[in-house]
Design a protein around this motif. Structure first.
Motif, short mmCIF file in Angstrom:
data_model
loop_
_atom_site.label_atom_id
_atom_site.label_comp_id
_atom_site.label_asym_id
_atom_site.label_seq_id
_atom_site.Cartn_x
_atom_site.Cartn_y
_atom_site.Cartn_z
N VAL A 52 -1.22 -38.44 -76.09
CA VAL A 52 -1.72 -38.09 -77.42
C VAL A 52 -1.08 -36.78 -77.85
O VAL A 52 -0.65 -35.97 -77.03
CB VAL A 52 -3.25 -37.95 -77.45
N THR B 272 -1.70 -33.49 -80.66
CA THR B 272 -2.64 -32.85 -81.57
C THR B 272 -1.85 -32.07 -82.61
O THR B 272 -1.00 -31.24 -82.28
CB THR B 272 -3.58 -31.88 -80.81
N THR C 237 -6.01 -32.93 -85.66
CA THR C 237 -6.13 -34.38 -85.52
C THR C 237 -5.43 -34.81 -84.24
O THR C 237 -4.37 -34.30 -83.88
CB THR C 237 -5.47 -35.12 -86.71
N THR D 96 -3.61 -37.83 -82.43
CA THR D 96 -2.96 -39.12 -82.69
C THR D 96 -2.20 -39.56 -81.45
O THR D 96 -1.86 -38.74 -80.59
CB THR D 96 -1.97 -39.02 -83.86
N CYS E 117 0.93 -40.66 -79.29
CA CYS E 117 2.32 -40.22 -79.29
C CYS E 117 3.19 -41.32 -79.89
O CYS E 117 3.07 -42.49 -79.53
CB CYS E 117 2.76 -39.92 -77.86
N ARG E 118 4.09 -40.95 -80.80
CA ARG E 118 4.93 -41.94 -81.45
C ARG E 118 6.05 -42.43 -80.54
O ARG E 118 6.55 -43.54 -80.71
CB ARG E 118 5.54 -41.38 -82.73
N HIS F 161 3.83 -44.40 -77.55
CA HIS F 161 2.73 -45.23 -78.08
C HIS F 161 1.48 -45.15 -77.22
O HIS F 161 0.75 -46.13 -77.06
CB HIS F 161 3.16 -46.68 -78.26
#
Length: 86
Positions: free
Chosen positions: A35, A37, A41, A43, A45-46, A49
């Motif tokens: 993840v 931050t 927020t 999210t 990890c791009r 994933h």
């Protein structure tokens, strides 16, 4: 010169063993957490994933070379009565 070549060969051999034993490495973007931050927020990890791991470059090259070889070779016949030239 021979010593430098030997060291390079040993480094490649060591990396090949590492890719065979541990094909996955921690994601470099999220440091293996999964993840990110940003601005309060959280999210996924791009890059990974949320899997927290990535496939090593050497293992990716090995997998690609295996698939290319498998696509370019003929499959063996399972019928034993067929002549070998067919």
């Amino acid at each position: 010169m021979a010593l430098a070549s030997l060291l390079i060969l040993l480094a490649f051999a060591g990396y090949a063993v590492l890719c065979a034993v541990r094909p996955f490495a921690p994601c470099r973007k999220c440091s293996g957490i999964g993840v990110r931050t940003r601005r309060r927020t959280v999210t996924l990890c791009r890059r990974c994933h949320g899997d927290r791991a990535r496939l090593r470059l050497g293992r990716r090259l090995l997998n690609d070379s295996r698939s290319i070889h498998a696509a370019g070779t003929r499959s063996r016949t399972t019928d034993r009565k067929a002549p070998p030239w067919q």
